[in-house]
Design a protein around this motif. Sequence first.
Motif, PDB file in Angstrom:
ATOM      1  N   SER A   1     103.389 -27.069  30.524  1.00 38.39           N
ATOM      2  CA  SER A   1     103.011 -28.351  31.372  1.00 38.39           C
ATOM      3  C   SER A   1     103.717 -28.152  32.537  1.00 38.39           C
ATOM      4  N   GLU A   2     104.490 -26.793  32.927  1.00 39.44           N
ATOM      5  CA  GLU A   2     104.996 -26.844  33.966  1.00 39.44           C
ATOM      6  C   GLU A   2     104.055 -25.979  35.119  1.00 39.44           C
ATOM      7  N   VAL A   3     103.049 -25.609  34.429  1.00 38.27           N
ATOM      8  CA  VAL A   3     101.823 -24.579  35.082  1.00 38.27           C
ATOM      9  C   VAL A   3     100.744 -25.554  35.637  1.00 38.27           C
ATOM     10  N   SER A   4     100.450 -25.692  36.823  1.00 38.81           N
ATOM     11  CA  SER A   4      99.507 -26.463  37.462  1.00 38.81           C
ATOM     12  C   SER A   4      97.988 -26.043  36.891  1.00 38.81           C
ATOM     13  N   ASP A   5      97.288 -26.980  37.155  1.00 42.63           N
ATOM     14  CA  ASP A   5      95.707 -26.828  36.564  1.00 42.63           C
ATOM     15  C   ASP A   5      95.064 -25.587  37.514  1.00 42.63           C
ATOM     16  N   GLU A   6      95.337 -25.673  38.738  1.00 40.86           N
ATOM     17  CA  GLU A   6      94.979 -24.583  39.794  1.00 40.86           C
ATOM     18  C   GLU A   6      95.641 -23.422  39.210  1.00 40.86           C
TER      19      GLU A   6
ATOM     20  N   THR B   1      92.044 -22.503  30.832  1.00 42.87           N
ATOM     21  CA  THR B   1      91.922 -24.218  30.686  1.00 42.87           C
ATOM     22  C   THR B   1      93.021 -24.676  30.019  1.00 42.87           C
ATOM     23  N   ARG B   2      93.770 -25.805  30.310  1.00 42.49           N
ATOM     24  CA  ARG B   2      94.909 -26.306  29.639  1.00 42.49           C
ATOM     25  C   ARG B   2      94.485 -26.712  28.240  1.00 42.49           C
ATOM     26  N   ASP B   3      93.160 -26.996  27.939  1.00 42.39           N
ATOM     27  CA  ASP B   3      92.854 -27.502  26.625  1.00 42.39           C
ATOM     28  C   ASP B   3      92.741 -26.089  25.806  1.00 42.39           C
ATOM     29  N   GLY B   4      92.244 -24.894  26.353  1.00 44.82           N
ATOM     30  CA  GLY B   4      92.056 -23.923  25.618  1.00 44.82           C
ATOM     31  C   GLY B   4      93.649 -23.153  25.441  1.00 44.82           C
ATOM     32  N   GLU B   5      94.503 -23.480  26.195  1.00 46.67           N
ATOM     33  CA  GLU B   5      95.778 -22.968  26.079  1.00 46.67           C
ATOM     34  C   GLU B   5      96.451 -23.559  25.000  1.00 46.67           C
ATOM     35  N   ILE B   6      96.206 -24.838  24.683  1.00 47.00           N
ATOM     36  CA  ILE B   6      96.997 -25.820  23.970  1.00 47.00           C
ATOM     37  C   ILE B   6      96.395 -25.336  22.618  1.00 47.00           C
ATOM     38  N   ARG B   7      95.157 -25.142  22.364  1.00 48.50           N
ATOM     39  CA  ARG B   7      94.558 -24.705  21.240  1.00 48.50           C
ATOM     40  C   ARG B   7      95.107 -23.467  20.670  1.00 48.50           C
ATOM     41  N   ARG B   8      95.242 -22.366  21.805  1.00 45.68           N
ATOM     42  CA  ARG B   8      95.879 -21.128  21.389  1.00 45.68           C
ATOM     43  C   ARG B   8      97.172 -21.282  20.870  1.00 45.68           C
ATOM     44  N   ILE B   9      98.039 -22.095  21.511  1.00 44.46           N
ATOM     45  CA  ILE B   9      99.458 -22.266  21.366  1.00 44.46           C
ATOM     46  C   ILE B   9      99.627 -22.841  19.676  1.00 44.46           C
TER      47      ILE B   9
END
Length: 75
Positions: free
Chosen positions: A47-52, A60-68
């Motif tokens: 959540s501290e990392v920006s989309d850029e 992608t944020r969605d991909g990282e959430i799925r990975r985590i």
Amino acid sequence: MATIATVDTKTGGFSAASLLAPFRAVGRFMIMLAEASPQMRALSRLSEVSDEELKAKGLTRDGEIRRILGGAAAI
């Protein structure tokens, strides 16, 4: 002349707060356990990392959430 009245509302019985205290303690403990999990810490860092910044890494944020979260992300 002003008169000040005080009311003493102390009772000898149980109050709602004393009956709910164990449930609040259990709830706080469960939240503490959840926040201490490695997944929660990883999501907090994400959540501290920006989309850029993610885009620059090809993520992608969605991909990282799925990975985590792994299989739990499908729910």
